[in-house]
Design an enzyme around this catalytic site. Structure first.
Site, PDB file in Angstrom:
ATOM      1  N   LYS A 177       0.936  -1.098   0.049  1.00 42.77           N
ATOM      2  CA  LYS A 177      -0.038  -0.029   0.086  1.00 42.77           C
ATOM      3  C   LYS A 177       0.694   1.217  -0.183  1.00 42.77           C
ATOM      4  O   LYS A 177       1.701   1.604   1.006  1.00 42.77           O
ATOM      5  CB  LYS A 177      -0.922  -0.144   1.311  1.00 42.77           C
ATOM      6  CG  LYS A 177      -1.657   1.381   1.581  1.00 42.77           C
ATOM      7  CD  LYS A 177      -2.900   1.215   2.537  1.00 42.77           C
ATOM      8  CE  LYS A 177      -3.480   2.399   2.527  1.00 42.77           C
ATOM      9  NZ  LYS A 177      -4.497   2.240   3.511  1.00 42.77           N
ATOM     10  N   ARG A 180     -10.748   9.683   2.212  1.00 44.44           N
ATOM     11  CA  ARG A 180     -10.774  10.270   3.589  1.00 44.44           C
ATOM     12  C   ARG A 180     -11.715  11.375   3.719  1.00 44.44           C
ATOM     13  O   ARG A 180     -12.191  11.504   4.791  1.00 44.44           O
ATOM     14  CB  ARG A 180      -9.089  10.959   3.563  1.00 44.44           C
ATOM     15  CG  ARG A 180      -7.968  10.070   3.521  1.00 44.44           C
ATOM     16  CD  ARG A 180      -6.954  10.638   3.683  1.00 44.44           C
ATOM     17  NE  ARG A 180      -5.732   9.571   3.391  1.00 44.44           N
ATOM     18  CZ  ARG A 180      -4.531   9.787   3.192  1.00 44.44           C
ATOM     19  NH1 ARG A 180      -4.175  11.059   3.276  1.00 44.44           N
ATOM     20  NH2 ARG A 180      -3.349   8.860   3.202  1.00 44.44           N
ATOM     21  N   LYS A 230       1.042  10.260   6.172  1.00 51.69           N
ATOM     22  CA  LYS A 230       1.203   8.858   6.465  1.00 51.69           C
ATOM     23  C   LYS A 230       2.558   8.390   5.925  1.00 51.69           C
ATOM     24  O   LYS A 230       2.592   6.935   5.921  1.00 51.69           O
ATOM     25  CB  LYS A 230       0.072   8.017   5.834  1.00 51.69           C
ATOM     26  CG  LYS A 230      -1.250   8.636   6.554  1.00 51.69           C
ATOM     27  CD  LYS A 230      -2.526   7.754   6.281  1.00 51.69           C
ATOM     28  CE  LYS A 230      -3.578   8.047   6.718  1.00 51.69           C
ATOM     29  NZ  LYS A 230      -4.981   7.084   6.799  1.00 51.69           N
ATOM     30  N   GLU A 285       7.652  -6.459   1.209  1.00 53.82           N
ATOM     31  CA  GLU A 285       6.315  -6.412   2.019  1.00 53.82           C
ATOM     32  C   GLU A 285       5.660  -7.654   1.590  1.00 53.82           C
ATOM     33  O   GLU A 285       5.175  -8.276   2.787  1.00 53.82           O
ATOM     34  CB  GLU A 285       5.631  -5.157   1.680  1.00 53.82           C
ATOM     35  CG  GLU A 285       6.268  -3.824   2.226  1.00 53.82           C
ATOM     36  CD  GLU A 285       5.695  -3.476   3.562  1.00 53.82           C
ATOM     37  OE1 GLU A 285       5.207  -4.030   4.407  1.00 53.82           O
ATOM     38  OE2 GLU A 285       6.100  -2.389   4.266  1.00 53.82           O
ATOM     39  N   LYS A 291      -2.195  -1.229  -3.974  1.00 55.86           N
ATOM     40  CA  LYS A 291      -3.303  -0.242  -3.781  1.00 55.86           C
ATOM     41  C   LYS A 291      -2.241   1.030  -3.859  1.00 55.86           C
ATOM     42  O   LYS A 291      -1.246   1.209  -3.266  1.00 55.86           O
ATOM     43  CB  LYS A 291      -3.640  -0.398  -2.247  1.00 55.86           C
ATOM     44  CG  LYS A 291      -4.509   0.774  -2.105  1.00 55.86           C
ATOM     45  CD  LYS A 291      -5.230   0.615  -0.597  1.00 55.86           C
ATOM     46  CE  LYS A 291      -5.919   1.702  -0.455  1.00 55.86           C
ATOM     47  NZ  LYS A 291      -6.165   1.744   0.909  1.00 55.86           N
ATOM     48  N   SER A 324      -9.999   5.538  -4.461  1.00 54.00           N
ATOM     49  CA  SER A 324     -11.262   6.647  -4.465  1.00 54.00           C
ATOM     50  C   SER A 324     -10.743   7.414  -5.582  1.00 54.00           C
ATOM     51  O   SER A 324     -11.730   7.974  -6.377  1.00 54.00           O
ATOM     52  CB  SER A 324     -11.720   7.053  -3.324  1.00 54.00           C
ATOM     53  OG  SER A 324     -10.281   7.643  -2.580  1.00 54.00           O
ATOM     54  N   TYR A 373     -15.308   1.047  -6.568  1.00 51.16           N
ATOM     55  CA  TYR A 373     -16.784   1.682  -6.281  1.00 51.16           C
ATOM     56  C   TYR A 373     -17.726   1.725  -7.232  1.00 51.16           C
ATOM     57  O   TYR A 373     -18.836   1.787  -7.075  1.00 51.16           O
ATOM     58  CB  TYR A 373     -16.392   3.038  -5.822  1.00 51.16           C
ATOM     59  CG  TYR A 373     -15.443   3.238  -4.538  1.00 51.16           C
ATOM     60  CD1 TYR A 373     -15.866   3.071  -3.490  1.00 51.16           C
ATOM     61  CD2 TYR A 373     -13.993   3.368  -4.895  1.00 51.16           C
ATOM     62  CE1 TYR A 373     -15.128   3.283  -2.529  1.00 51.16           C
ATOM     63  CE2 TYR A 373     -12.968   3.724  -3.860  1.00 51.16           C
ATOM     64  CZ  TYR A 373     -13.541   3.416  -2.540  1.00 51.16           C
ATOM     65  OH  TYR A 373     -12.713   3.170  -1.357  1.00 51.16           O
TER      66      TYR A 373
END
Ligand code: PBG
Length: 331
Positions: free
Chosen positions: A201, A211, A225, A241, A256, A282, A320
């Site tokens: 990610k 968000r 972040k 990872e 992602k 998104s 979505y």
């Protein structure tokens, strides 16, 4: 070898002379089985409310979420991912509402599971919908404390599994969370609960509308972040990872965002041969949907972007647009 082929014996256009032929030799398909529909469930809301930065997507209240899920099932959806939007007065430094076994998302999951036992429910494990600083972990001073966060994630995951989540999806990028969550799930009798790890990610700017949707943007107040999500410049690191997460017990790994990271999906699939998902996030969704709504792009771009994720190596995709695509196209 195909590279010895020569024109005019070889004419690749022969296989493109009809749609049936094109379909017959198609290497990749996108079907309803590949699509996961995310839902935003908002505390205290009656009915639905639009999300300004996500055209055609709404937050739903507990009173209406069942009918929305039912519509998704009717359209052909068999998996959903649920995200909570909680009252801002319940947010605190530690995200303690995440550890309330009767919180919004646990109640929603247990009621959906009772009504639709067949549907696969994917529950996000992360603290950002619950913290008053909007971070995914416990904030100590100005740092996110990895190991303190793990303890909360382990507990959060077991409550979600108790509520009936089939798949637990840690999305925070803390180190060691998959192993920790696996051991907690096993300890509390959830040996068959699946872990879908957001393994690669990235620290992406494509999450902005999400968000907004869960109300963590205001809390973050521009904070970054980058101390836990991956540097967008790296791809070897994504393999590290994923390797760690598989070793710790991930059943499925996820990349992602999706479309800007096709190379990462491809490398991960080819290297590990594991079930690999992609998240059309998104920002990707809103960009495309907005352009479609404006009439600047054909609605087929949405299909194209998802098919390309599959071609790159994704086995399934969170999008979505899933339900709308199933309504409009025969997938
Ligand atoms: C939170 C989480 C995020 C998304 C899924 N889970 C946002 C973030 O990391 O800030 C993003 C999804 C999207 O943009 O559609 N842990």
């Amino acid at each position: 070898m195909m590279f010895n082929r020569k024109f005019p014996n070889s004419r690749l256009r022969r296989l493109r002379t009809s749609n049936n032929l094109i379909d017959l030799v198609s290497e990749t398909t996108l079907t309803k089985h590949d699509l996961i529909q995310p839902f935003f469930i908002k505390e205290g809301l009656k009915g639905s409310e639009a999300i300004d930065s996500m055209p055609k997507i709404s937050r739903h209240g507990l009173d209406i979420i069942s009918s929305k899920v039912e519509q998704a099932i009717t359209a052909g959806i068999s998996s959903i991912a649920v995200f909570p939007v909680i009252d801002s007065n319940k947010k605190d430094q530690e995200g303690s509402e995440a550890l309330n076994p009767n919180n919004l998302i646990c109640s929603a999951i247990s009621s959906l599971k009772k009504q639709f036992p067949e549907i696969i429910i994917i529950a996000d494990v992360a603290l950002d919908p619950y913290t008053n600083h909007g971070h995914d972990g416990v904030l100590k001073g100005n740092k996110i404390d990895n190991d303190e966060t793990l303890k909360l994630l382990g507990e959060q995951a077991t409550f979600l599994a108790d509520a009936g989540a089939d798949i637990i999806a840690p999305s925070d990028m803390m180190d060691g969370r998959i192993g920790y969550i696996r051991s907690k799930l096993d300890e509390f009798n959830h040996k068959d609960t699946i872990i879908l790890s957001y393994a690669a990610k990235y620290h992406s700017s494509f999450y902005g509308p999400f968000r907004d949707a869960v109300g963590s943007k205001n809390q973050l107040q521009g904070a970054s972040k980058s101390s836990y999500q991956m540097n967008i410049a790296n791809s070897d690191e994504a393999l590290h990872e994923v390797a760690l997460d598989i070793e710790e017990g991930a059943d499925i790994v996820m990349v992602k965002p999706g479309m800007p990271y096709l190379d990462i999906i491809s490398k991960i699939k080819n290297t590990f041969k594991m079930p690999t998902f992609a998240y059309q996030v998104s920002g990707e969704y809103s960009m495309l949907q907005n352009a479609i709504d404006q009439g600047w792009l054909e609605k087929e771009v949405m299909l194209e972007s998802l098919l390309c994720l599959k071609r790159a190596g994704a086995d399934a995709i969170l999008s979505y647009s899933a339900v709308e695509l199933l309504k409009e196209f025969d997938l």
